[in-house]
Design a protein around this motif. Structure first.
Motif, PDB file in Angstrom:
ATOM      1  N   LYS A 210       0.843  -1.191   0.000  1.00  0.00           N
ATOM      2  CA  LYS A 210       0.000   0.000   0.000  1.00  0.00           C
ATOM      3  C   LYS A 210       0.879   1.242   0.000  1.00  0.00           C
ATOM      4  N   SER A 563       2.139   0.241  -8.116  1.00  0.00           N
ATOM      5  CA  SER A 563       1.299  -0.955  -8.048  1.00  0.00           C
ATOM      6  C   SER A 563       0.257  -0.832  -9.143  1.00  0.00           C
ATOM      7  N   THR A 572      -0.859   2.973  -9.166  1.00  0.00           N
ATOM      8  CA  THR A 572      -0.791   3.751  -7.928  1.00  0.00           C
ATOM      9  C   THR A 572       0.680   3.867  -7.529  1.00  0.00           C
ATOM     10  N   LEU A 574       3.790   3.986  -5.305  1.00  0.00           N
ATOM     11  CA  LEU A 574       4.181   3.537  -3.973  1.00  0.00           C
ATOM     12  C   LEU A 574       5.439   4.238  -3.474  1.00  0.00           C
TER      13      LEU A 574
END
Length: 631
Positions: A210, A563, A572, A574
């Motif tokens: 995440k 990601s 996304t 990271l």
């Protein structure tokens, strides 16, 4: 084991009697010319365990042609269900090798402008999803309706045009030992939906990685290259919750994740010469190493020792060697090692062997056999797959065998097409292998085609042609488990395209994409991930249903870790590395085709696989460079 078990019930008897190795092979001939597609299946030599003169296996019928997705369709008669592994639309087939890759200039610097994006049509297209135009009623000039006969003629002409435009896609089963197997397509099929498309059906997501609170990274540490008298292989790297572990000179060293200081050093009798990509659940990893240290003038020792390293403690749990195969009473030599479940498997030109993970006891060993068959190597992880070469030098053929990891018994097998000298395992479950058929890749990538196989039956599901001018995945063709930039997940194969000119058309504006192929049909799916102008996407690994990828930077920015959702292909960020020149110079000193790149828990590592004698004045000789998310 001294004798391998019989083949699975769905396979003919195995006449060979064991896993063995012939006398080491001489170097193979150079690259050849591409083979022309044949109009029909030709008789081939019998496959592994197949009797001479076996009758040909009937081929399933080719399913009816369909118009492209998104076009108006005419009512059709009910059709029979399609054969497994065959796509709904037949298509026309579309028109790296050695260990040390050619030196490339530091990535991210401007190069000569190239052609428009590879693998994607240059003409205007329908939006993704295949927007359908309203159906029109055929009419004659002046508004009158066409006659039924003329409508039939027009429909036939349109059908022929669709067949020419979409191409012919043909797939066949591979467990029967036939050579000229299914021809796949490497081109983009507009509107094709593979495995759910548009992120449907639960594809993508579920990753552990995440974005941190602050994605701006800092350089965590640098480790200089060790001083060596000659070229030295330092392949292999592993990440634990405390350390980044890397082979050194006659040793393995664990570096603190934050400071880069050594936490432990494991001395070895000689140089590490093979390292598993796969690690056990309790952080134990198999390695190969040499029995003695290298000395002048050759700086070479045979790779004969197999060991298991505890990455938590830095201890050598066990080490062993084995005889047999073409090595006779001498120690067998190996070139690579892997792990599947509780089985450590090593392969090479002397043959293949396997050991119990807990204690190193042999499970099988190389054996001499009349068919000159030997296991070149194994792919591990979720399954254990052997790549086996058989036959006399003048007419060798390659088998891909899915094995029972504990006993070595073949569960299924597939005979590779004529012209395949080596094969590399990209994934064991689902089973995907890569090969350079007829040495037609021509770019040193080791890949002309990917083969999607059913690991239970050995049948070919799809053959995917990977035109070297379009796709950038690479395999060391003489190694079984040494592919990079090719990922398997979500029932798809993900590969990057080669770099091409970006949208701005400015000098140095190169970019690429990551696209996906459906493993059942072999067709591209409509979604793709764009690197963005001046960046290059390099897939690293799967993270659940997502892809972790590195975005190699341009000459004035730092690289990124992203990601990518495996369904929607949306990215996304990271991690984003600093753009400072000194930091950027360290990052870009590694070749994308010659370094190991890894990301885990907010940390990004680049490390070398080969080190050589330092050149005077070269101050960019890094063994490891690490970046970490800001705090």
């Amino acid at each position: 084991m001294t004798q391998p078990p019989p083949p699975p019930p769905n396979q003919p008897p195995d006449p060979q009697g064991g896993f063995g190795a012939p006398t080491p092979q001489q170097p193979e001939p150079g690259y050849g010319y591409p083979q022309q597609q044949q109009q029909q299946q030709q008789p081939t030599e019998p496959g592994y365990g197949y009797p001479q003169g076996a009758p040909p296996v009937p081929q399933p019928p080719v399913p009816p042609q369909q118009p492209p997705y998104g076009y108006p369709t005419q009512p059709q008669q009910p059709q029979q269900p399609q054969q497994y592994g065959y796509p709904a639309q037949p298509q026309q087939p579309q028109p790296y090798g050695g260990y040390q890759q050619p030196q490339q200039p530091p990535y991210g610097y401007p190069t000569q402008p190239q052609q428009p994006p590879y693998g994607y049509p240059t003409q205007p297209q329908q939006p993704y999803g295949g927007y359908q135009q309203p159906a029109l009623t055929p009419s004659a000039p002046g508004g009158g309706k066409l006659s039924a006969q003329l409508q039939i003629v027009i429909a036939a002409v349109v059908a022929v045009a669709v067949i020419i435009g979409v191409g012919i896609w043909y797939a066949g089963s591979g467990g029967d030992g036939k050579d000229d197997e299914a021809k796949g397509t490497g081109g983009t099929t507009q509107g094709a939906t593979g495995g759910g498309g548009n992120g449907a059906g639960g594809i993508g997501g579920g990753g552990k990685e995440k974005p941190p609170a602050n994605t701006q990274a800092k350089m965590a540490f640098q480790v200089p290259q060790p001083k060596v008298p000659d070229v030295t292989d330092v392949s292999g790297s592993w990440i634990t919750d405390k350390a980044y572990v890397k082979p050194g000179v006659n040793s393995i060293v664990a570096y603190d994740l934050d400071k880069g200081t050594p936490l432990w050093t494991l001395p070895l009798t000689g140089q590490v010469c093979g390292a598993s990509r796969h690690v056990s659940a309790d952080n134990k990893v198999p390695i190969l190493f040499e029995a003695t240290k290298r000395v002048a003038p050759r700086y070479y020792q045979q790779c004969t020792e197999i060991g298991l390293v505890d990455l938590n403690t830095g201890k050598l749990v066990w080490s062993t060697s084995i005889t047999g195969g073409s090595a006779g009473d001498q120690k067998a030599r190996f070139s690579e090692v892997t792990l599947s479940g509780t089985t450590v498997a090593a392969g090479g030109t002397d043959g293949g062997a396997a050991f119990d993970l807990a204690n190193g006891n042999p499970r099988w060993k190389p054996q001499v056999n009349d068919e000159n068959c030997y296991d070149m190597g194994y792919g591990g992880g979720a399954g254990l797959v052997a790549v086996r070469k058989c036959g006399p030098y003048s007419s060798q053929y390659v088998l891909v065998q899915n094995l029972n990891p504990t006993t070595g018994a073949p569960v299924s097998q597939y005979k590779m097409p004529t012209g395949v000298k080596y094969a590399s395992v990209v994934s064991t479950k689902p089973l995907v292998v890569a090969a350079d058929v007829g040495e037609t890749a021509g770019d040193g990538s080791g890949i002309s085609d990917f083969f999607s196989l059913d690991e239970k039956t050995g049948k070919l599901k799809a053959k995917i042609t990977a035109d070297a001018d379009q796709y950038a995945a690479r395999c060391r063709s003489t190694r079984v488990e040494a592919c990079s930039q090719a990922l398997v997940g979500n029932g798809r194969l993900y590969v990057p395209t080669e770099e091409h000119e970006g949208s701005s058309g400015e000098y140095g504006d190169e970019t690429n994409e990551v696209i996906a192929f459906d493993l059942t049909t072999g067709r591209t799916v409509p979604e793709k991930a764009d690197a963005g102008d001046k960046y290059t996407l390099v897939p690293l690994r799967m993270d659940g249903g997502n892809l972790i990828a590195y975005k190699a930077p341009p000459y004035d920015k730092g690289g990124q870790i992203v990601s990518i959702d495996g369904g929607t292909m949306k990215s996304t960020v990271l991690l984003e590395n600093p753009a400072d020149k000194s930091v950027r110079d360290a990052e870009t000193s590694f070749s994308l085709n010659g370094a190991e790149l890894a990301y885990e828990g907010g940390r990004f590592f680049l490390s070398e696989t080969l080190v050589s004698k330092a050149r005077e004045g070269d101050d960019r000789n890094y063994l490891i460079v690490s970046f970490a998310a800001g705090h």
